[in-house]
Design an enzyme around this catalytic site. Structure first.
Site, PDB file in Angstrom:
ATOM      1  N   GLU A   1       0.801  -1.232   0.000  1.00  0.00           N
ATOM      2  CA  GLU A   1       0.000   0.000   0.000  1.00  0.00           C
ATOM      3  C   GLU A   1       0.835   1.285   0.000  1.00  0.00           C
ATOM      4  OE1 GLU A   1      -2.798  -0.399   3.227  1.00  0.00           O
ATOM      5  OE2 GLU A   1      -3.527  -2.316   2.522  1.00  0.00           O
TER       6      GLU A   1
ATOM      7  N   GLU B   1      -6.106 -10.806  -1.146  1.00  0.00           N
ATOM      8  CA  GLU B   1      -6.950 -10.578   0.044  1.00  0.00           C
ATOM      9  C   GLU B   1      -8.427 -10.533  -0.344  1.00  0.00           C
ATOM     10  OE1 GLU B   1      -5.579  -7.212   2.357  1.00  0.00           O
ATOM     11  OE2 GLU B   1      -3.479  -7.658   1.948  1.00  0.00           O
TER      12      GLU B   1
HETATM   13  O1  G3I Z   1      -4.313  -8.351  19.083  1.00  0.00           O
HETATM   14  C1  G3I Z   1      -4.822  -7.119  19.623  1.00  0.00           C
HETATM   15  C2  G3I Z   1      -5.429  -7.351  20.960  1.00  0.00           C
HETATM   16  O2  G3I Z   1      -4.439  -7.778  21.849  1.00  0.00           O
HETATM   17  C3  G3I Z   1      -6.099  -6.064  21.422  1.00  0.00           C
HETATM   18  O3  G3I Z   1      -6.751  -6.293  22.627  1.00  0.00           O
HETATM   19  C4  G3I Z   1      -7.090  -5.564  20.388  1.00  0.00           C
HETATM   20  C5  G3I Z   1      -7.710  -4.233  20.798  1.00  0.00           C
HETATM   21  O4  G3I Z   1      -8.122  -3.495  19.671  1.00  0.00           O
HETATM   22  O5  G3I Z   1      -6.423  -5.374  19.182  1.00  0.00           O
HETATM   23  C6  G3I Z   1      -5.849  -6.576  18.671  1.00  0.00           C
HETATM   24  O6  G3I Z   1      -5.197  -6.272  17.483  1.00  0.00           O
HETATM   25  C7  G3I Z   1      -6.022  -6.045  16.377  1.00  0.00           C
HETATM   26  C8  G3I Z   1      -5.607  -7.019  15.290  1.00  0.00           C
HETATM   27  O7  G3I Z   1      -6.313  -6.726  14.102  1.00  0.00           O
HETATM   28  C9  G3I Z   1      -5.867  -8.470  15.678  1.00  0.00           C
HETATM   29  O8  G3I Z   1      -7.236  -8.669  15.853  1.00  0.00           O
HETATM   30  C10 G3I Z   1      -5.803  -4.620  15.918  1.00  0.00           C
HETATM   31  O9  G3I Z   1      -6.332  -3.723  16.861  1.00  0.00           O
HETATM   32  C11 G3I Z   1      -6.470  -4.406  14.590  1.00  0.00           C
HETATM   33  O10 G3I Z   1      -6.104  -3.128  14.082  1.00  0.00           O
HETATM   34  C12 G3I Z   1      -6.011  -5.451  13.598  1.00  0.00           C
HETATM   35  O11 G3I Z   1      -6.683  -5.233  12.397  1.00  0.00           O
HETATM   36  C13 G3I Z   1      -6.113  -5.836  11.263  1.00  0.00           C
HETATM   37  C14 G3I Z   1      -5.692  -4.757  10.270  1.00  0.00           C
HETATM   38  O12 G3I Z   1      -5.229  -5.350   9.065  1.00  0.00           O
HETATM   39  C15 G3I Z   1      -4.561  -3.889  10.822  1.00  0.00           C
HETATM   40  O13 G3I Z   1      -3.391  -4.635  11.026  1.00  0.00           O
HETATM   41  C16 G3I Z   1      -7.154  -6.756  10.636  1.00  0.00           C
HETATM   42  O14 G3I Z   1      -7.394  -7.851  11.531  1.00  0.00           O
HETATM   43  C17 G3I Z   1      -6.648  -7.286   9.302  1.00  0.00           C
HETATM   44  O15 G3I Z   1      -7.683  -7.989   8.656  1.00  0.00           O
HETATM   45  C18 G3I Z   1      -6.220  -6.121   8.434  1.00  0.00           C
HETATM   46  O16 G3I Z   1      -5.677  -6.659   7.246  1.00  0.00           O
HETATM   47  C19 G3I Z   1      -5.348  -5.706   6.229  1.00  0.00           C
HETATM   48  C20 G3I Z   1      -4.123  -6.220   5.507  1.00  0.00           C
HETATM   49  O17 G3I Z   1      -3.090  -6.478   6.419  1.00  0.00           O
HETATM   50  C21 G3I Z   1      -3.684  -5.240   4.419  1.00  0.00           C
HETATM   51  N1  G3I Z   1      -4.762  -4.954   3.527  1.00  0.00           N
HETATM   52  C22 G3I Z   1      -6.016  -4.508   4.130  1.00  0.00           C
HETATM   53  C23 G3I Z   1      -6.463  -5.503   5.191  1.00  0.00           C
HETATM   54  C24 G3I Z   1      -7.788  -5.082   5.813  1.00  0.00           C
HETATM   55  O18 G3I Z   1      -7.639  -3.882   6.507  1.00  0.00           O
END
Ligand code: G3I
Length: 360
Positions: A167, A272
């Site tokens: 990205e 994805e």
């Molecule tokens: O693991 C922590 C947990 O310990 C905590 O209590 C909780 C509180 O918010 O957060 C948890 O982490 C979250 C993580 O997902 C695991 O569930 C993050 O907040 C959250 O931001 C994260 O979101 C992910 C996001 O990328 C950001 O990394 C999504 O699951 C994931 O599907 C998404 O994937 C992205 C790709 O990497 C790139 N392309 C777009 C795609 C969708 O946004």
């Protein structure tokens, strides 16, 4: 479900007939002849000429038997949804958290599944210690190199491919601002690939982004970025199209996205894929047969467009998640949705039939 099973059986039987016709008694059929007892053991990985994959969650792989059985039955490629991102691995300079990534790689090896690494450099996943790092341009480059060498080096020979840069382009086609751009300059986009190649010369290295299917400006900018990397002999081997799309996106848009990516000459990974159905974020929407049919059509169109690419460019087709209950979409948009090929009980949805139809 009965209908899905029937179409699935039909496709398997047709495939087997073709294999048997062409091979006679010379070799064993590639796919065991399905009986009602073993159709549940045959998945996309058995009927597709290219890999099918999914983004996986480590805790579910460990603790949910239905989840891990679905993954190992259906997919021959997996991507960590979160556990190989820099924020998950890098706890400080030289301090790494490997447990989840190691688990995923172990699971993949045990189940003969390819691992696609995601993602080395992504503006959204820079740990706090890096955001607050202070140093010269060369020191910033050293931080990036150390990280990439540690991660790609650890899994050399075990992780076949990486999303090296994720990205870096905005929807209007301009470069996205990020800490790496600020501290290193545009060179950051070249050196991340060079470091990954240095760590594992056999790894297949991807530029990964979203929006190919809705922004022609962005699509062109991405192709230009890749042309630039190639002209500077930067080791880039693949283009990842995230394709977080929706049922209102036109078939033509989906097809053009996939075909345009292939004009780079690189391997193409639909990296994805998911299809939002609740585009108006209706809080009381239910998954009707009309929505299911529209979603099925989009799945079919995308898989068919990918299938139509030259075989050497078909790196794989991966979903962003395994089943509806764990998709990132409802959380992101604050409304119920059903974007994936498996429902909350891991049953194959009508969308699954669309995937199979796209393989014809
Ligand atoms: O693991 C922590 C947990 O310990 C905590 O209590 C909780 C509180 O918010 O957060 C948890 O982490 C979250 C993580 O997902 C695991 O569930 C993050 O907040 C959250 O931001 C994260 O979101 C992910 C996001 O990328 C950001 O990394 C999504 O699951 C994931 O599907 C998404 O994937 C992205 C790709 O990497 C790139 N392309 C777009 C795609 C969708 O946004």
């Amino acid at each position: 479900m009965k209908n899905h099973t029937h179409s699935f059986l039909l496709i398997c039987l047709l495939t087997i007939s073709v294999i048997n016709l062409s091979c006679k008694d010379e070799v064993e059929p590639l796919i065991p002849i399905p009986t009602p007892a073993n159709t549940d053991t045959i998945g996309l990985r058995d009927v597709s000429p290219f890999p099918f994959g999914a983004a996986v969650n480590i805790s579910s792989l460990k603790n949910n038997t239905k989840y891990s059985e679905t993954v190992s039955r259906e997919f021959n490629s997996i991507t960590a949804e979160n556990s190989m991102k820099m924020k998950a691995i890098s706890q400080g300079r030289g301090n790494y958290f490997w447990d989840d990534a190691d688990y995923l790689v172990g699971y993949a090896i045990a189940n003969k599944i390819r691992v696609h690494g995601h993602a080395l450099i992504w503006y959204k996943s820079t740990p706090a210690w890096i955001e607050s790092f202070s140093g010269t341009k060369d020191e910033w480059k050293a931080v990036m190199r150390e990280y990439i060498l540690a991660v790609v080096g650890r899994y050399k020979g075990k992780i076949e491919s990486w999303d090296v840069l994720n990205e870096a382009i905005l929807d209007d086609g301009t470069l996205r601002d990020c800490i790496w751009l600020q501290k290193i300059g545009t060179e950051y986009m070249d050196i991340c690939f060079q470091y990954a190649h240095e760590a594992d010369p056999d790894a297949i290295l991807f530029y990964n982004d979203y929006g190919h299917e809705y922004s022609s400006v962005k699509r062109k900018a991405i192709n230009n970025l890749i042309a630039g990397l190639k002209s500077r002999n930067v080791p880039v081997h693949g283009i990842g199209l995230q394709m977080h799309t929706n049922i209102n996106n036109s078939n033509a848009n989906i097809q053009t996205a996939i075909q345009t990516a292939a004009t780079t000459g690189l391997k193409v990974h639909i990296s994805e894929f998911d299809i939002r159905t609740n585009t108006s974020t209706n809080q009381i929407l239910t998954y009707s047969s009309t929505i299911a049919a529209a979603q099925k059509e989009k799945y079919q169109v995308a898989v068919k467009a990918f299938f139509d690419l030259p075989a050497s460019q078909r790196y794989g087709f991966s979903f962003w998640g395994v089943y509806d209950a764990q998709s990132w979409i409802p959380g992101e948009y604050g409304a119920p949705d059903w974007p994936l090929p498996f429902d909350k009980d891991f049953k194959r949805k009508v969308a699954y039939d669309g995937i199979l139809a796209g393989l014809k």
